[in-house]
Each structure stands twice: as C-alpha cells, then as structure tokens.
Design a protein around this motif. Structure first.
Motif, mmCIF file in Angstrom:
data_model
loop_
_atom_site.group_PDB
_atom_site.id
_atom_site.type_symbol
_atom_site.label_atom_id
_atom_site.label_comp_id
_atom_site.label_asym_id
_atom_site.label_seq_id
_atom_site.Cartn_x
_atom_site.Cartn_y
_atom_site.Cartn_z
ATOM 1 N N GLU A 287 -5.882 6.056 41.166
ATOM 2 C CA GLU A 287 -5.336 7.386 41.691
ATOM 3 C C GLU A 287 -4.316 7.931 40.753
ATOM 4 N N LYS A 288 -3.463 7.112 40.572
ATOM 5 C CA LYS A 288 -2.070 7.173 39.995
ATOM 6 C C LYS A 288 -1.439 6.132 39.562
ATOM 7 N N PRO A 289 -1.401 5.766 38.017
ATOM 8 C CA PRO A 289 -0.780 4.636 37.620
ATOM 9 C C PRO A 289 0.720 4.572 37.770
ATOM 10 N N LEU A 290 0.971 3.642 38.391
ATOM 11 C CA LEU A 290 2.636 3.399 38.631
ATOM 12 C C LEU A 290 3.392 3.377 37.444
ATOM 13 N N LEU A 291 3.255 2.832 36.606
ATOM 14 C CA LEU A 291 4.215 2.759 35.171
ATOM 15 C C LEU A 291 4.360 4.085 34.692
ATOM 16 N N PRO A 292 3.376 4.826 34.185
ATOM 17 C CA PRO A 292 3.623 6.099 33.350
ATOM 18 C C PRO A 292 4.134 7.191 34.565
ATOM 19 N N SER A 293 3.611 6.992 35.734
ATOM 20 C CA SER A 293 4.212 8.149 36.609
ATOM 21 C C SER A 293 5.437 7.942 37.480
ATOM 22 N N GLU A 294 5.831 6.700 37.363
ATOM 23 C CA GLU A 294 6.809 6.302 38.391
ATOM 24 C C GLU A 294 8.125 5.423 37.682
ATOM 25 N N LEU A 295 7.656 4.297 36.936
ATOM 26 C CA LEU A 295 8.403 3.271 36.773
ATOM 27 C C LEU A 295 9.107 3.588 35.491
ATOM 28 N N TRP A 296 8.335 4.216 34.618
ATOM 29 C CA TRP A 296 8.736 4.480 32.965
ATOM 30 C C TRP A 296 9.688 5.719 33.140
ATOM 31 N N PRO A 297 9.187 6.855 33.962
ATOM 32 C CA PRO A 297 10.091 8.076 34.006
ATOM 33 C C PRO A 297 11.413 7.531 34.515
ATOM 34 N N ALA A 298 11.382 6.620 35.764
ATOM 35 C CA ALA A 298 12.683 6.187 36.299
ATOM 36 C C ALA A 298 13.524 5.535 35.415
ATOM 37 N N MET A 299 13.204 4.828 34.540
ATOM 38 C CA MET A 299 13.977 4.053 33.710
ATOM 39 C C MET A 299 14.451 4.786 32.397
ATOM 40 N N SER A 300 13.377 5.713 31.915
ATOM 41 C CA SER A 300 13.826 6.569 30.929
ATOM 42 C C SER A 300 14.397 5.618 29.356
ATOM 43 N N ASP A 301 15.530 6.319 29.128
ATOM 44 C CA ASP A 301 16.158 5.420 27.840
ATOM 45 C C ASP A 301 17.393 4.745 28.611
ATOM 46 N N ARG A 302 17.465 4.421 29.878
ATOM 47 C CA ARG A 302 18.650 3.544 30.397
ATOM 48 C C ARG A 302 18.420 2.478 30.039
ATOM 49 N N GLU A 303 19.895 1.857 29.975
ATOM 50 C CA GLU A 303 19.913 0.473 29.715
ATOM 51 C C GLU A 303 19.337 -0.325 31.210
ATOM 52 N N LEU A 304 18.684 -1.413 30.928
ATOM 53 C CA LEU A 304 18.384 -2.367 31.927
ATOM 54 C C LEU A 304 18.786 -3.860 32.239
ATOM 55 N N VAL A 305 19.370 -3.858 33.392
ATOM 56 C CA VAL A 305 19.925 -5.441 33.452
ATOM 57 C C VAL A 305 19.273 -5.842 34.737
ATOM 58 N N THR A 306 19.262 -7.313 35.002
ATOM 59 C CA THR A 306 18.806 -8.135 36.192
ATOM 60 C C THR A 306 19.558 -9.192 36.600
#
Length: 542
Positions: A367-386
């Motif tokens: 119905e709505k793929p998670l990565l292109p619809s939500e996670l990738w827009p959320a991360m955008s071009d931000r730095e990522l740490v864990t």
C-alpha cells in the motif's frame, strides 16, 4: 436554520448562534425580502458551499495520497457538518423554486420572509471562516474540530495509582462536557489551538448589557505606566459564573484545557480569531479583548486577519520533520527497517512458512512503501548516528536470522568490512544494487556508531541535569538507556518505532514533573510502522 441534531450540536460546540454570527449578506439586507432576493441568496450560498466542499475534498485527497496514516488528520467531521449544511441549503433552494413557480397571487409574504431569514442564518459563513483561517494562517493541520478536557486525573496518573493499589483500571467514566473546550483548528502538529468566533459588535454590546457588565475608566488604580487610562470591566452582580461574558469564558476554558494538555512536553499555544470585531473602535469591547489576553490567549480581530495566499494546500499537511536536529540518533528498530528485505524488495511472495506478522508487513508495504514514503524523507540529508549498544544488538539479530541480502545491507549501512574503505557515493551505489527503490543521493551513509555511555555519564554528573533523567534511566533496558538517554542529553532527535518506550518515558517525565513547565523529555520521532527481517519463520517471536 438547521433541523438535524448534529447541526445544533455544532452550534453549541462553537458557542455561536444565528443572532451572533452576523451572516447576512449586505447586498441582500438592503432589499425587502422577495423572490429575487431569495433566489439570488440561495444560489450564492449553494455555490459557496459546493466550493468549500471541493476544497475540503481536495485536501482530504492530498492527505490520503501523501501520508502513510491519513487518519492522523481529522477533517471528516468538519466535512460532514458542511455537507449537512449543503443539504439544508439545497432543500431550501427547492422550496424557493417551488414558491416561484406557483401562482404569484397566492404567494405568502411571511413564508418568503422566513425563507430569506433562514438563508441569512446559515452556518456556512462560520465554516468558511474556519477553513479560511486554517488555510491562510496555519501549518501542520491535525484537526478541524476537537474537544479537549481539563477535569479528572491523567491516564498516566490513573495507571500509576492502580499499579500501586495492585488492581486493574476500570473503564473510565464519561467526561463532563462542561469541563472542556471545543477547538475549531488544531494546527502546528498539535502545538497550536485556534478558536474562531463570529460574534458581532452589536451582539457583544447586547450581551454586556444583558449580563450586567459595565466599563469603568475612572479608577485611579487602573492606569498604565505611560500615563494612559485603561478601561476596566466591572460586573454589577456577584454571581459572575452565570453571567460570565462568553468570550471571556471561552478564553478561560481554553486556558484550562491547554494547561491540562501537553504536546511535545509543552502546552499548546492559544489563538482566538474574531473577524467581525474591529479592535480600537469600542472601548468596552477592547476591555473584553484585554481580559481574554490575560489568559495567555493571542486575540486577532478584523484588522489582523491573514490575507489569502492562494498557495495551495500542501502547507496544511503535518510536518513531523520540521524540528529535527541536523544529526539524527537512530534506534535499533529503525536500523532493522533500513536493511530488511521487506523494505527493499517490491514483490515478496507470501508463503505459509512466513510468520503472520511478516505477511501483514508485506501487505502494508504494497500500500505504501516505508522507505520512500517515510524513513528516507525523515532522514533527508541529515547526519546519522547510532549507539554502540544499538549497533551490537542490531548486528546480532541480523547475523542470527537475516538473509544474505539483509546481512550485506547491514555491512553497507555501518560501513563495515568489506566496505569500510569506500566513500559515500560508492556505498550508495552498492546499496542501490540491493534495493528495488531509488536510493536518495543525499542519504548520509555509513551511519556513525557512537560510544554513548561516557557522554551519558558525564551529563548525569552535571548539577544542571534534571533529576527526572535519573528516574527515566531506572526504567529502561541497557539498549534503550543508551539510545534514548544519549539523544536526550545531547539534544539530538531520536528516531524509533518503539512507541511503547516513548510513551513510558513521557509518563515517567510527567509523573515526576515538579511544577516545571520548562521540563522536556527527549525529542523522539516515532515511525508508525516497524519492519522485521524476512529471515523469521512461523516459530520465531517477532
């Protein structure tokens, strides 16, 4: 005008009536009621109502096509109210047409006057104003119409008390509507409440006289610092509860409801828009506005109404990422979603061997793929740490039950051998080879692994760190402790799909709040859906 129960309820909710809305059209009021007047006014109202319904439907379609969870925006009841008004206007139009087609000599002037009065008493202008204020001055629309209560214990308090008593909470009783405020627009992703009042100056002055309110500008104590006198409202009766001015009561009730509500650990901002009042023209009315502002309410009158921008409706969509920090702290649950075959392969064939939870996630992905619809827009071009704890647990899960492609994505995601010496462009290229979706060029891989414990311990030793942080730490596992506390003490936005932990932290913060309105918990964004690894079979727990 309305005859259905919902319409009357809405009038009560919005604290407005036909005498106070001032909805009559100037062009129609200048004429004696006749067939031409009623026909013109009827056509105008019906067309305006259809236009409003079209705009609401356009926004609803935009929400449905954009958001993973369209139910998070509440406009259905507002549309239902407008649609009910449309049906009433259509019925009246048919009555007017029938009267016109009848023998003019048998026409009933009183009936004609009643029809025109009913048209002028339509609640459509109120709905139009609410929609215009939302469209022209708001962003991040959450709801058009929602009731908020201030009475009773919070859910967190009830759960805590029941836990201490060793019993299960019963179904809560129905809340008292008298201890509530109806908000016309909930905007800024819940952080702003807007109330619209279409009361007129004449109606306000009549209400003041009816309820025994008067103005006093002679009191020696009521002078401002610049030497100018200030008009003060005084009541001639001791029974102020029954004779409270509606606008003042509205401001007071909004403040009570807002004080009992927290969004992102803060109280909502309050705004009341009164489009038919011109501030500065009537001193007694200005004194009412002054009294309203004492409750911390922003009051906007005719001269401060926003002009129509005509820039479309996309600004009304929720904006969950607007307050994200430039670096995001990524939880283990999100790491799993980023490498799962479920997130990257479009046509996974459901089989009996797959766990039921996996089968449900496959259907959701279609119905709505998670990565292109939500996670990738959320991360955008931000730095990522864990944190190292989250990364270790993440890799343990992948190594135990992950597929070969999930394991390969994990190494790319963290920049581990054999990809540890590759630059970002090459990592993204190789990641693209393992995904059916277009990997964004700005995605900041690899995710940096942080040793969080020294940072957390150093923060705990500082005197300025609130004691609530220590209370929250007692309730979390080692992994959640490292992830959520690291984000908290560093001020980074943490992204996670672990809603349970987020609510637990929020409840602990509120339970330990010591009249400190500035106290805030960690900035957490919750992804509405999680993704498991395909490697799970029916016998494994999800």
């Amino acid at each position: 005008m309305a005859t259905n129960p919902d319409h009357h309820r809405e009038i009560d909710d919005n604290q407005t009536d036909h005498t106070s809305t001032g909805t009559a059209r100037p062009t129609a009021e200048a004429e004696e009621p006749n067939s031409r007047t009623s026909i013109t006014l009827s056509k105008q109202l019906n067309q305006e109502c259809n236009d409003l319904l079209s705009e609401i439907d356009a926004y609803s379609a935009l929400v449905a096509s954009t958001l993973r969870n369209p139910q998070m925006v509440e406009v259905r009841q507002f549309r239902t109210n407008v649609n009910a008004e449309s049906k009433i206007l259509q019925k009246m139009a048919r009555q007017i047409e029938a009267a016109v087609e009848a023998d003019p000599s048998s026409a009933d002037p009183d009936a004609e006057m009643r029809l025109v009065h009913a048209l002028r008493s339509s609640n459509l202008p109120f709905y139009q104003v609410v929609w215009r204020i939302a469209k022209d001055s708001c962003t991040g629309l959450v709801a058009l119409g929602r009731r908020f209560y201030w009475d009773g214990e919070s859910k967190a308090t009830v759960r805590e008390n029941m836990k201490k008593a060793g019993s299960q909470p019963e179904k809560p009783p129905n809340k008292d509507k008298r201890k509530s405020a109806f908000v016309d627009i909930v905007a800024d992703d819940g952080q702003e409440w807007v109330k619209v009042s279409t009361v007129s100056e004449n109606r306000l002055l009549f209400e003041m006289a009816e309820k025994g309110w008067e103005c006093d500008s002679d009191s020696e104590e009521e002078w401002s610092e610049d030497g100018k006198g200030r008009t003060v409202l005084q009541h001639s009766d001791d029974d102020e509860d029954d004779d409270e001015m509606e606008l003042i009561k509205l401001a007071r009730d909004l403040r009570r409801a807002a004080n009992a509500t927290r969004v992102r650990y803060g109280h909502p901002r309050l705004r009341v828009v009164i489009p038919k009042i011109e501030e500065g023209s009537v001193p007694s009315i200005d004194s009412i506005l002054t009294e309203m502002r004492r409750y911390g309410v922003q009051v906007e009158c005719q001269d401060r109404l926003p002009e129509s921008t005509g820039t479309g409706l996309t600004h009304l969509l929720p904006q969950p990422f607007k307050n994200f920090t430039s670096t995001l702290n990524v939880d283990c649950t999100i790491l799993l979603a980023l490498v799962s075959d479920l997130s990257h392969i479009k046509d996974i064939v459901p089989t009996f061997q797959l766990h039921p939870a996996i089968l449900r996630q496959i259907e959701v992905e279609k119905e709505k793929p998670l990565l292109p619809s939500e996670l990738w827009p959320a991360m955008s071009d931000r730095e990522l740490v864990t944190t190292s704890e989250a990364a270790v647990r993440f890799k343990e899960i992948v190594e135990t039950i992950g597929t070969d492609t999930e394991k390969n994505r994990t190494r790319l995601l963290l920049g581990e051998q054999p990809y540890d010496n590759l630059n970002r462009e090459v990592i993204l290229q190789k990641f693209q080879e393992l995904s059916d979706y277009q990997v964004p060029a700005g995605w900041k891989l690899p995710i940096k692994v942080i040793n969080a414990q020294p940072v957390i311990e150093a923060a705990k030793e500082k005197d300025e760190l609130n004691a609530v942080v220590h209370e929250v730490a007692k309730t979390l596992s080692d992994i959640n402790n490292s992830v959520f506390l690291y984000g908290w003490v560093t001020g980074l936005t943490t992204i996670s799909s672990n809603r349970t932990i987020d609510k637990q932290i929020e409840a602990t913060v509120e339970a330990n709040r010591q009249d400190d309105d500035d106290l805030k918990g960690p900035d957490v964004w919750i992804c509405d859906t999680a993704r498991s690894l395909v490697g799970k079979d029916r016998d494994r727990k999800t």
